[in-house]
Design a protein around this motif. Structure first.
Motif, PDB file in Angstrom:
ATOM      1  N   ALA A  46      59.187  39.308   3.290  1.00 51.00           N
ATOM      2  CA  ALA A  46      57.602  39.822   3.996  1.00 51.00           C
ATOM      3  C   ALA A  46      56.370  39.829   3.062  1.00 51.00           C
ATOM      4  O   ALA A  46      56.576  40.135   3.454  1.00 51.00           O
ATOM      5  N   THR A  47      56.846  39.470   1.944  1.00 49.87           N
ATOM      6  CA  THR A  47      55.550  38.606   0.620  1.00 49.87           C
ATOM      7  C   THR A  47      55.013  38.408   1.896  1.00 49.87           C
ATOM      8  O   THR A  47      53.157  38.549   2.300  1.00 49.87           O
ATOM      9  N   SER A  48      55.190  36.954   2.482  1.00 54.54           N
ATOM     10  CA  SER A  48      54.562  35.942   2.693  1.00 54.54           C
ATOM     11  C   SER A  48      54.157  35.701   4.472  1.00 54.54           C
ATOM     12  O   SER A  48      53.264  35.355   4.570  1.00 54.54           O
ATOM     13  N   ASN A  49      54.961  36.640   4.824  1.00 48.88           N
ATOM     14  CA  ASN A  49      55.289  37.325   6.707  1.00 48.88           C
ATOM     15  C   ASN A  49      53.787  37.727   6.569  1.00 48.88           C
ATOM     16  O   ASN A  49      53.163  37.585   8.388  1.00 48.88           O
ATOM     17  N   ALA A  50      53.122  38.852   5.964  1.00 54.14           N
ATOM     18  CA  ALA A  50      52.481  39.799   6.209  1.00 54.14           C
ATOM     19  C   ALA A  50      50.799  38.642   6.155  1.00 54.14           C
ATOM     20  O   ALA A  50      50.355  39.368   7.322  1.00 54.14           O
ATOM     21  N   ALA A  51      50.619  37.555   5.871  1.00 52.43           N
ATOM     22  CA  ALA A  51      49.537  36.808   5.967  1.00 52.43           C
ATOM     23  C   ALA A  51      50.049  35.416   6.746  1.00 52.43           C
ATOM     24  O   ALA A  51      48.777  35.840   7.633  1.00 52.43           O
TER      25      ALA A  51
END
Length: 390
Positions: A82-87
């Motif tokens: 989720a951390t990188s997906n948000a970008a």
């Protein structure tokens, strides 16, 4: 089964939820603002905006900072996707910075080297997201030095870290960041069932976040282009339905009253694990220091260097078969097929790869007893449970 993590629900929590169910509002009522004020006061931030998940919180945090196509966001490869997906949700590109071998958090020396190279290539990130893995804060003071040199924004992924302290301040105070994100998933320190929150000291960002979580709409006359009456509202940007319900907020408001007790007991269990495993071959996590107090969302041990993936798998399966709900946090994002198609090569992040090959999260949660902890340690240290016949 002894789970690796579990929520702790009291009679008071249940009563708080029931009271909302019997009230006039089960969403968009008065309890959510009270929950937000309590979080902001607890961490020492000016504003808090609660949403329906930490993923939503990460998404609108980046949007509030203007992240979009053509921008770069950097984070750690050891995190939930989720951390990188948000970008990527924002249309931005994402990249990763390897981790420290002892804290499991972003390596600030590696970051400094990567930033210097990016400056030469004129490809500096717009936002960096440090991840406070297991509840221990990343080195935010070192990050702040780099932020002042290179001009990027900082969003803390503190999904594991509500109740933690860094530099004698609660994580979430945003002393070294623009925004900080918390998670209230059931295995986290406190829970709202599902849910998340963002803290900030920037009034303008707080207003943007509040609009973005609710369709980009404002009802504040001071923000409107026109006002046709008391019923009037305006959509001023493209937002989302990321609202937290009154039911969730009531549970969170009740839970946060016990946050100190939750963290204190987790810390005691972590210290006890450290003592019980002191003579073992397992590599134990860093303990607290005076200026970095973990919330102990996870207790991650590592097999000795050179053990190999088969040894970790065998231990994992043995513990699961003995009723110990171990887990692995996390598979490096760069290993995921979706990210490999984007061109990421796991070998470019050797410390993260080494961590992944050896790491196991063993059970740690508020209602865990010392007897259950003894059972976990006995299973860890006991015979492997297989024979080789020559």
């Amino acid at each position: 089964m002894i789970p690796y993590g579990r929520h702790s629900i009291s009679d008071e929590d249940i009563e708080a939820v029931v009271a909302v169910l019997r009230s006039d509002f089960i969403t968009q009522g008065p309890v959510l603002p009270r929950f937000e004020k309590v979080i902001a006061r607890h961490v020492g931030a000016a504003h808090c905006v609660a949403v329906n998940s930490a993923t939503s919180a990460l998404h609108i945090s980046l949007l509030s900072l203007g992240v979009g196509p053509g921008d770069l966001v950097w984070t750690s490869p050891i995190t939930f996707v989720a951390t990188s997906n948000a970008a990527l949700y924002c249309g931005a590109e994402v990249d990763f910075v390897d981790i420290c071998p002892d804290s499991f958090n972003m390596d600030m020396k590696a970051l400094a080297e990567k930033l210097e190279m990016a400056k030469t290539e004129k490809r500096l990130p717009k936002v960096i997201i440090p991840v406070h893995l297991t509840g221990r804060s990343a080195d935010m003071k070192a990050l702040d030095v780099l932020r002042k040199i290179y001009g990027f924004k900082v969003v803390e992924d503190a999904s594991h870290a509500i109740g933690a302290d860094y530099d004698n301040q609660p994580v979430g105070s945003c002393a070294y960041s623009d925004l900080c994100v918390f998670s209230f998933h059931p295995v986290k320190i406190i829970t709202t069932g599902e849910g998340g929150a963002i803290t900030t000291n920037d009034h303008a960002l707080g207003r943007k976040l509040a609009a973005l979580r609710s369709h980009g709409i404002t009802r504040d006359p001071d923000e409107m282009e026109r006002n046709e009456g008391p019923w009037y509202y305006e959509q001023q940007r493209l937002g989302f339905n990321y609202r937290m319900t009154e039911i969730q907020a009531a549970l969170g408001l009740s839970q946060i009253s016990r946050l100190g007790r939750f963290v204190a007991h987790r810390s005691e269990l972590a210290k006890r694990y450290d003592q019980l495993l002191a003579d073992s071959d397992f590599v134990r996590p860093l303990l607290d220091t005076d200026d970095n107090l973990s919330s102990w969302h996870l207790y991650v041990i590592r097999l000795p260097e050179g053990s190999g993936t088969l040894a970790r798998r065998h231990l994992f399966e043995k513990l699961r078969s003995d009723g110990i709900g171990v887990n692995v946090h996390y598979i490096p994002v760069t290993r995921q097929p979706y990210y490999r198609k984007l061109g990421f090569v796991p070998d470019c992040f050797p410390v993260a790869e080494n961590f992944y090959e050896r790491a196991i999260s063993i059970p740690l949660y508020h209602d865990m007893t010392e007897s259950q902890q003894d059972t976990v340690v006995q299973c860890l240290l006991g015979p492997a449970g297989y024979q080789t016949i020559f």
